[in-house]
Design an enzyme around this catalytic site. Structure first.
Site: not given
Ligand code: ARG
Length: 469
Positions: A115, A160-161, A282, A288, A290, A295
């Site tokens: 995490n 403008t516009h 094209s 053409k 383009n 775009e």
């Molecule tokens: N691959 C996970 C992500 O991108 C990594 C963290 C995973 N954590 C867990 N508690 N399963 O969030």
């Protein structure tokens, strides 16, 4: 039904492996492998922190360092790629370390969780890539400055516009984009200041009990400091949404620039010609040429906005901690980064090589009675209240329109008949150059001001290059 020999960081409490469909849903390594260099760098910094806490010996640290250097080089050259069974980049790097260092490789997860690991890698990736994007934006800003310098004296219709409004220096017209792009870079700087906080050490959510120092590891990884709350550290994706907004806003600017190029290069306008290298033909119409760069810039802004709104919706209902939904934060960001790095250099090439039909622009600049405001403002300078001046200038337009001529074709007697305030000297402002020169307030289109403006922008671009180097 289940994956063979799955490599997982969380297998202990499970009797069997995940079902194939579960593993397939869960996997992110096919896109988060981009984070591998950052995961390696982070692992190295973490190993140092473990050493400081005496959880690794000096010899172990040296071995980890050596292995990480080898892995980094192999990732860079593409020799090392993840296994089909690696759930994500963190799994893949840890598995590789364990394969090469045995038990020692397994020591490096102490005090961190995926995490905080993923949040850290991702911040490192994005701060790094923000620099590439900034450099590409500055190139585009430079291209506009160079073109603008060529066209300070070129008169063109200002709109403008999308209707003729007042004549302007075409250099002024081009320079306006440098201001908009400059604000995008300011936003990126503001963003970077907030993104420069490290989540590493938060663990899964509660912080570490192992005597590790999140501040030290933050500094080692180039952050300003560690985040002050471990739960917030793993939950916060404000900085991702904010980055996506900056990207979307930049995309919207590129889209609007693209739209103007599309108009200017149309046969109806005929103001600009695209270089062959920055246009396409094209498959059916041989004549053409383009404006595909313009775009595609306009088109891609849609997905950049989508990337922002998608993430905001993902975040909306989440409790403030890590939830697996957060894995969905990466693909939109990678996409925004990659699309911007595709579009920006092409835009720069297109702008650098655009050729302008200055004669045609100058010819149409005063058309459509674009000097009517100049008459009104000339009258104001003679002491006529603006309300009345506006009426009188309007009458001039009506007279010219009824005769099918332009304002400067009206005779002194026609002017005098419309109003006694309209003495023959009004003709001094009925020239393009007179009109431009009169708008000499700061930020105005008078060529002297535009030159000053461009000097400031040039200096600013140079300072920006240093800032983002
Ligand atoms: N691959 C996970 C992500 O991108 C990594 C963290 C995973 N954590 C867990 N508690 N399963 O969030």
């Amino acid at each position: 039904m289940t994956s063979e020999q799955p490599t997982r960081l969380w297998g202990g409490r499970f009797k069997g492996g995940p079902a194939d469909a579960m593993a397939a849903l869960s996997a992110s390594v096919h896109f988060d492998w981009r984070l591998a260099p950052y995961d390696i760098e982070q692992t190295r910094a973490h190993a140092n922190v473990l050493r400081s806490a005496e959880l690794l010996t000096a010899d172990e640290l040296a071995r980890v360092d050596g292995a990480l250097s080898a892995i980094a080089a192999e990732v860079l050259t593409g020799v090392l790629v993840p296994d089909a069974n690696d759930e994500d980049v963190h799994t893949a790097i840890e598995r590789t370390l364990i394969e090469r260092l045995g038990e020692l490789g397994g020591k490096l997860r102490a005090g961190r969780s995926r995490n905080d690991q993923v949040a850290t890698d991702f911040r490192m990736y994005l701060r790094d890539h923000a620099r590439f994007i900034a450099a590409a934006v500055i190139d585009l800003m430079d291209a506009f400055v160079v073109q603008a310098e060529r066209h300070v004296e070129t008169c063109s219709p200002g709109f403008t516009h999308l209707q003729h409004a007042q004549p302007v220096s075409f250099g002024h017209e081009l320079a306006k984009h440098v201001h908009a792009l400059g604000r995008d870079l300011e936003r990126l700087s503001d963003w970077d200041a907030r993104a420069a906080r490290s989540p590493l050490g938060a663990g899964a959510l509660a912080g570490s009990s192992l005597g590790l120092d999140p501040e030290a590891v933050a500094i080692a990884l180039g952050f300003e400091s560690a985040l002050g709350n471990s739960i917030d550290a793993v939950s916060d994706r404000d900085w991702v949404a904010e980055f996506l907004f900056v990207g979307a806003m930049l995309g919207v600017h590129l889209s609007r620039i693209g739209e103007e190029v599309i108009l200017m290069t149309s046969r109806e306008f005929g103001w600009a010609t695209l270089d062959d290298a920055w246009s396409t033909g094209s498959s059916i119409m041989p004549q053409k040429k383009n404006p595909d760069v313009a775009e595609l810039a306009r088109g891609k802004s849609g997905r950049l906005i989508g990337n922002l709104t998608g993430l905001l919706v993902t975040l909306k209902g989440l409790p403030f901690a890590y939830n697996r939904d957060l894995q969905e934060d990466k693909e939109p960001v990678f996409d925004t980064v990659e699309q911007l790095l595709l579009v920006l250099p092409a835009m720069t090439g297109m702008i650098e090589t655009l050729r302008f039909n200055t004669e045609l622009m100058a010819k149409s600049a005063p058309q459509g009675f674009a000097l009517a405001t100049d008459i009104a403002e000339w009258l104001v300078r003679q002491g006529v209240p603006f309300r009345e001046a506006h009426e009188i200038a309007g009458s001039c337009v009506r007279q010219a329109e009824s005769r099918g001529v332009e304002l400067w074709d009206l005779s002194s007697s026609e002017f005098a008949e419309i109003s006694s305030h309209l003495t023959p000297t009004v003709s001094t402002v009925l020239s393009l150059r007179g009109s431009l020169d009169s708008r000499s307030a700061f930020g105005g289109t008078a060529p002297v001001r535009v030159r000053e403006q461009l000097a400031v922008l040039s200096a600013q671009n140079e300072a920006l290059r240093m800032r983002w180097a």
